[in-house]
Design an enzyme around this catalytic site. Structure first.
Site, short mmCIF file in Angstrom:
data_model
loop_
_atom_site.label_atom_id
_atom_site.label_comp_id
_atom_site.label_asym_id
_atom_site.label_seq_id
_atom_site.Cartn_x
_atom_site.Cartn_y
_atom_site.Cartn_z
N SER A 1 0.80 -1.19 0.07
CA SER A 1 0.10 -0.03 0.07
C SER A 1 0.90 1.28 -0.07
O SER A 1 2.09 1.00 -0.23
CB SER A 1 -1.01 -0.06 1.28
OG SER A 1 -0.15 0.43 2.34
N LYS A 2 0.24 2.22 0.15
CA LYS A 2 0.91 3.67 0.15
C LYS A 2 2.03 3.82 1.02
O LYS A 2 2.98 4.56 0.94
CB LYS A 2 -0.12 4.69 0.45
CG LYS A 2 -1.06 5.07 -0.87
CD LYS A 2 -1.83 6.37 -0.31
CE LYS A 2 -3.02 6.13 -1.23
NZ LYS A 2 -4.05 7.23 -0.84
N ARG A 3 1.73 2.96 2.27
CA ARG A 3 2.79 2.88 3.32
C ARG A 3 4.21 2.44 2.78
O ARG A 3 5.30 2.73 3.33
CB ARG A 3 2.21 2.01 4.50
CG ARG A 3 1.47 2.72 5.48
CD ARG A 3 1.28 1.73 6.43
NE ARG A 3 0.54 0.58 6.01
CZ ARG A 3 0.58 -0.55 6.04
NH1 ARG A 3 1.87 -0.87 6.38
NH2 ARG A 3 -0.08 -1.43 5.34
N HIS A 4 4.16 1.70 1.80
CA HIS A 4 5.48 1.02 1.67
C HIS A 4 6.17 1.83 0.21
O HIS A 4 6.82 1.31 -0.20
CB HIS A 4 5.22 -0.39 0.86
CG HIS A 4 4.44 -1.05 1.79
ND1 HIS A 4 3.37 -1.58 1.97
CD2 HIS A 4 5.24 -1.82 2.84
CE1 HIS A 4 2.98 -2.24 2.92
NE2 HIS A 4 4.03 -2.38 3.43
#
Ligand code: GLU
Length: 470
Positions: free
Chosen positions: A238-241
């Protein structure tokens, strides 16, 4: 039979890494077999679909070079056709109108939950014919009640679903709009898709789609469900990565073929080989070799691959992508050395093109000040003499070549009884503003005589001003 594959994104966001990999696998499968690759935009969810997202997907595909042979075909332009098929299913008895109210369905659900059963539509409108006043019906597919649906998935192997587990899914909402499973089936059928390659989050839809296809008298395509991509923390990517969209990688200075190479290796391998040119990927890729288990995204490896591609691709090609980074920094490449020469000089030491552009700015534009630590260490009073020597000799040099420049740096060191580094490093900081640049002779050659002379003068003046202020 011509192999036909498709990529069918819903335009509700960017083209992210997972989508791009699905697109790549579909593209490779078509290319490998001399087939056709279709782009279909699944935009029937009017609320969530946006034109910006369609554009972002097209832009991502173009940047990656995943050219499609047909499309983009927008589902919103095919409502008439979906209606026709829904009507056909109603007439053949494979679909029926369901007049259940929301309250009724809610109550059904609660009772099933209380009995610890899986919530599902119980088929109570299957045999009812009469409309209910004030209720706009939905249309449901009459799923077979018995038997199994066998999916011989090219990635997952044989997966079986009991029809008794599948309820009668809605194929048209009460406002008449078709639902996902219906539109996909109609499109895959009309577009003659032979191989459906998609994320395994769609595996559970497959038996339903197969049943609808059979009701339409069609032969289902072959399916390949590719497992998801996880972040390095084991959670769904996800965006976190990091990067959200593949275009983010362009911004960060990745070459599209490095990203493609990275993506193809996410879940697919060919011995222990890491690097595949596009035509090798096409020749070697086999959808049946894709791993069943999820793969983990590894940014370090992507960076490593990018560096390999920067080092080993044609410098002209790399320069083309570098020019994008340069324009982001407002650099006009005609105001300095040819970008292709910059690529040759910098490619060993920069892993992204954004980094290469930043580190090459000094070729095109004067810098504001020196890097503090480098200046303190190298631009000291004892550097004035060798810098002055070189200034004079560079001025007099008949030919501005790396070889001639090198000779002067070397002779200056010898003359002053200094190690080469003691001469070259102050010179580097003087012309580049910091301690890192390509070999000094190449750096100066690319910078050009005029800029070199001005910057040496500036450095000498700076050292003297420091002395005066002390
Ligand atoms: N539109 C679906 C999605 O973006 C894909 C449907 C399919 O490939 O069958 O997840």
């Amino acid at each position: 039979m011509t192999i036909r594959t498709r990529f069918a994104p819903s335009p509700t966001g960017y083209l992210h890494v997972g989508g791009a990999r699905t697109a790549l696998f579909s593209w490779l499968h078509a290319r490998k077999h001399g087939g056709r690759f279709v782009l279909r935009i699944e935009d029937t969810d009017i609320e969530r679909s946006t034109i910006e997202s369609v554009n972002a997907i097209l832009e991502g595909m173009t940047w990656l070079g995943l050219e499609y042979d047909e499309g983009p075909i927008h589902q919103t332009e095919r409502f008439g056709r979906y209606k026709e098929v829904i009507q056909q299913l109603l007439e053949s008895g494979h679909a029926y109108r369901c007049y259940c109210t929301k309250e009724e369905l809610e109550q059904m659900r609660e009772e099933q939950m209380r009995r610890k059963e899986k919530p599902r539509y119980d088929g109570r409108c299957r045999t009812k014919r009469e409309p209910r006043e004030g209720v706009e019906p939905v249309i449901r597919f009459r799923n077979p009640v018995e038997g199994v649906v066998v999916v011989d998935d090219l990635v997952r192997g044989r997966v079986m679903f009991d029809n008794s587990e599948l309820d009668d899914l809605i194929i048209a909402r009460s406002d008449g709009t078709p639902t996902y499973n219906l539109t996909v089936v109609v499109d895959d059928l009309d577009m003659g898709i032979t191989h459906v390659i998609r994320g395994d989050d769609h595996l559970n839809n497959t038996p339903r789609q197969i049943n609808i296809l059979k009701a339409l008298g069609a032969q289902p395509p072959q399916y390949a469900h590719v497992p998801m991509i996880l972040g390095d923390d084991g959670k769904r990517l996800s965006k976190r990565h990091g990067a959200v969209s593949v275009m983010q990688y362009r911004e960060e200075g990745y070459l599209p073929e490095a990203l493609l190479n990275y993506l193809v290796r996410l879940g697919w391998s060919c011995g222990d080989r890491e690097i595949f040119a596009l035509d090798e990927m096409i020749a070697l890729f086999d959808i049946r070799d894709v791993n069943k288990s999820a793969s983990t995204f590894n940014s370090e490896k992507l960076l490593w691959l990018n560096h390999q591609y920067i080092m080993n691709s044609e410098p002209e090609h790399v320069a083309h992508h570098l020019s994008y980074q340069m324009s982001k920094l407002d650099v006009d490449p005609t105001e300095g050395p040819a970008l292709v020469e910059v690529v040759k000089a910098q490619r060993e030491r920069t892993k992204t093109l954004a980094e290469m552009a930043r580190n090459s700015l000094f070729f095109y534009r004067d810098f504001d000040g020196y890097e503090e630590k480098a200046a303190r260490k190298n631009l000291k009073p004892e550097a004035v003499e060798p810098l002055t020597d070189m200034l004079q000799n560079f001025q007099a040099l008949p030919d501005w070549s790396a070889k001639a420049i090198h000779r002067i740096v070397k002779e200056t060191a010898e003359l002053r009884g200094l190690k080469l580094g003691k001469v070259a490093q102050p010179l580097r900081v003087a012309v580049a503003g910091g301690p890192v640049s390509p070999p000094i002779d190449i750096t100066l050659q690319l910078l050009g005589r005029e800029r070199t002379l001005r910057r040496i003068e500036r450095a000498i003046a700076w050292i003297e001003a420091q002395g005066a202020n002390a």
